[in-house]
Motif scaffolding. Sequence first.
Motif, PDB file in Angstrom:
ATOM      1  N   LEU A   1       0.854  -1.188   0.000  1.00  0.00           N
ATOM      2  CA  LEU A   1       0.000   0.000   0.000  1.00  0.00           C
ATOM      3  C   LEU A   1       0.888   1.235   0.000  1.00  0.00           C
ATOM      4  O   LEU A   1       2.015   1.200   0.503  1.00  0.00           O
ATOM      5  CB  LEU A   1      -0.881   0.006   1.250  1.00  0.00           C
TER       6      LEU A   1
ATOM      7  N   THR B   1      -0.972   4.923   4.356  1.00  0.00           N
ATOM      8  CA  THR B   1      -2.358   4.603   3.994  1.00  0.00           C
ATOM      9  C   THR B   1      -3.123   4.193   5.239  1.00  0.00           C
ATOM     10  O   THR B   1      -2.652   3.397   6.036  1.00  0.00           O
ATOM     11  CB  THR B   1      -2.395   3.446   2.973  1.00  0.00           C
TER      12      THR B   1
ATOM     13  N   LEU C   1      -6.044   0.303  -3.897  1.00  0.00           N
ATOM     14  CA  LEU C   1      -4.810   1.023  -3.594  1.00  0.00           C
ATOM     15  C   LEU C   1      -3.543   0.199  -3.795  1.00  0.00           C
ATOM     16  O   LEU C   1      -2.449   0.748  -3.843  1.00  0.00           O
ATOM     17  CB  LEU C   1      -4.842   1.502  -2.137  1.00  0.00           C
TER      18      LEU C   1
END
Length: 134
Positions: free
Chosen positions: A34, A38, A56
């Motif tokens: 990620l 995040t 993502l």
Amino acid sequence: MDQIDKLVFTCLILVLVSCHSPNEKIKKVIIKYLPEETTVMIPVTCDNLDYIASVLLRTKTITDRAFLEHLNKEVNKLKPERQEKSIDIRIKLLIEYESRSDTLCLGEFFDTILNGELMEDNPKLLNLIKSEIY
């Protein structure tokens, strides 16, 4: 050799052949991760990373021999963690060797899981991987 000796000898050979060497070379690594910092509303585990954060999620494949050798050295230093703790994963590595593959999952700052087993954190390992993906 009697029957029991042959059976014991055969079992010993099978055990030795099935054991993998910790120095086995890595062929390639696929890293799923990620973006930095995040935030996800529920804890992310090794098993659900692909599903929870699929929008993502980024992927990178690495075959650079120098990186893979350094990674192998750091992975081999991992030791099992003695305590239970909550985990939150942000990086997942699929490590492919000649005869097997391992799954290594890491949090953004801490948490290390190798093949489903909680391990003691290795900051050098985490920094090595983060320097390659961020």
